[in-house]
Write an enzyme that holds these catalytic residues in place. Structure first.
Site, mmCIF file in Angstrom:
data_model
loop_
_atom_site.group_PDB
_atom_site.id
_atom_site.type_symbol
_atom_site.label_atom_id
_atom_site.label_comp_id
_atom_site.label_asym_id
_atom_site.label_seq_id
_atom_site.Cartn_x
_atom_site.Cartn_y
_atom_site.Cartn_z
ATOM 1 C CG HIS A 95 35.067 -15.467 14.862
ATOM 2 N ND1 HIS A 95 35.504 -14.814 13.742
ATOM 3 C CD2 HIS A 95 36.134 -16.154 15.337
ATOM 4 C CE1 HIS A 95 36.777 -15.094 13.546
ATOM 5 N NE2 HIS A 95 37.189 -15.900 14.501
ATOM 6 C CG ASP A 132 39.238 -20.459 21.319
ATOM 7 O OD1 ASP A 132 40.168 -21.227 21.042
ATOM 8 O OD2 ASP A 132 39.250 -19.239 21.078
#
Ligand code: CMC
Length: 392
Positions: free
Chosen positions: A269, A326
């Site tokens: 991320h 996700d």
């Protein structure tokens, strides 16, 4: 050139001031309007969180009831919208269909094209009410089933599930655990400050474009596999690993080799350099739903193993790559009965309040200017035009 600083991918440039979402990526903290995501996921509902994200405070019971019933009034789309969905190929990916649906919605909801001032409160409710119907119609078109009209007395989530999976002739069998799991997943996606799709909504909105087309652009940005599209890509990755015998270590080694572009999807991320707090909550729910609702346990076990192998590997440790939101969501969506190409649509449903809140925050900020990044020019210096016959 001059005082322009190169910042590829805007990794270090703040484009605005915002009071909506706080993230501390090193500590793994996420708060909406000051409230920790863990508390909201545990106690709240998606519409309650939407209200919070949009207006800055948790609603009273009366405020929430009024907000919910105003939104429910907009679940019903203009009949012509149904024809538009029917005209799209069944095999279309539902993300461009959703984006097309939002652009089409703008033509019904906002006919005074080019006029700056319009009712943003109304647009907020139209968007929140319409998106579940647009998403469900995209799905219904892809499976060739009849569109269902919304039922106002149902909750936001129930209405969406029924419009997606119900049939006109059958009562829809609601499952409280599934309804709550979807509620929680949407809460977890409600906002994430200046991510790619939200920045896109702000970028488009900064030109004075209306909120419908700005949100449609956000859906397009979200569709990419590095952003929301990762939830679909994770499941495809897990299926690929299973098809090749289920060897997670060799997949991790392939990622580390970097001979091609293979990535560990659902990992890493831009902001979180620690466990994504949303992923921790999703993981818990994935375990519950998949173990109790006959989801794909085998893929969940592969995901758990993959996480374990990656987290103990120096490649991922050195780069501070952890599972993101996700990584586990697709497994839950699959257990709910959604096909893989719908996963990112569900992300969009969740992110909608955030997109709207950012659009509104930008619209009401006197410091707002049209967004216009600079560049460092690295092309040719001046040269003279060459006639066609002298080229080559
Ligand atoms: N697998 C393997 N290596 C990775 C991964 C990954 N998933 N993510 C980052 N890296 C490596 C990257 O190659 C780089 O290595 P090096 O410094 O040796 O060149 C290093 O880690 C830093 O990565 P980056 O690409 O500079 O990081 P970024 O902030 O530009 O990208 C990201 C963030 C999310 C796009 C990226 O981590 C990624 O592609 N992850 C996989 C896709 C994914 O799961 N996306 C969902 C993001 S979360 C919610 C959402 O937006 O949907």
């Amino acid at each position: 050139t001059g005082d322009t600083t190169l910042d590829v991918g805007f990794a270090n440039t703040a484009s605005c001031q915002s009071a909506i979402t706080f993230i501390d990526g090193d500590a793994g903290i996420l708060r909406y309007r000051g409230y920790p995501i863990e508390q909201l996921a545990e106690n709240s509902s998606f519409l309650e969180v939407s209200y919070l994200v949009l207006f800055g405070e948790l609603p009273t019971r009366d405020q929430l009831d009024a907000f919910s019933s105003d939104i429910a009034k907009h679940h019903l789309l203009d009949e012509r919208m149904r024809e538009m969905f029917r005209s799209l190929p069944r095999k279309s990916h539902p993300m461009p269909v959703l984006s097309a649906g939002l652009n089409a919605l703008s033509t019904f909801a906002y006919s005074k094209w080019g006029e700056g001032a319009y009712d943003l409160d109304r647009a907020t409710k139209v968007l929140l009410g319409s998106l579940p119907t647009l998403a469900a119609y995209g799905y219904k078109n892809s499976v060739g089933e009849p569109f269902l009209y919304p039922e106002r007395q149902l909750s936001y989530i129930e209405n969406f599930l029924r419009m997606s999976f119900g049939l006109p002739t059958h009562p829809y069998p609601f499952d409280d655990a599934i309804t709550r799991a979807l509620d929680v997943l949407l809460i977890l996606h409600a906002d994430h400050e200046q991510n790619c799709s939200t920045s896109t909504v702000r970028m488009v909105g900064s030109s004075g474009a209306n909120i419908y087309v700005s949100v449609a652009a956000g859906v397009s940005a979200l569709s990419g596999p590095l952003h929301g599209g990762a939830n679909q890509a994770v499941l495809e990755m897990l299926q690929g690993i299973r098809a090749e015998g289920g060897d997670v270590t060799s997949y991790v080694n392939k990622v580390k080799d970097r001979k091609d572009t293979t990535k560990l999807m659902g990992f890493g991320h831009r902001i979180y350099k620690n466990y994504d707090p949303r992923a921790a909550i999703v993981k818990k729910h994935a375990d519950q739903i998949l173990r109790t609702h006959g989801g794909n346990d085998e893929l969940l076990d592969l995901a758990l193993k993959l996480e374990e192998v990656a987290l103990s590997d120096s490649y991922f440790q050195e780069r501070k790559l952890y599972p993101n939101v996700d990584f586990y969501t697709g497994l839950i969506y699959q257990a709910m009965g959604f096909p893989q190409n719908m996963f990112t649509v569900l992300f969009a449903l969740g992110r909608l309040p955030g997109w709207i809140a950012h659009f509104r925050e930008q619209a009401s900020d006197p410091a707002t200017k049209i967004n216009r990044p600079r560049q460092i020019y690295v092309g040719e210096t001046e040269r003279s035009y060459v006639p066609m016959e002298q080229r080559g």
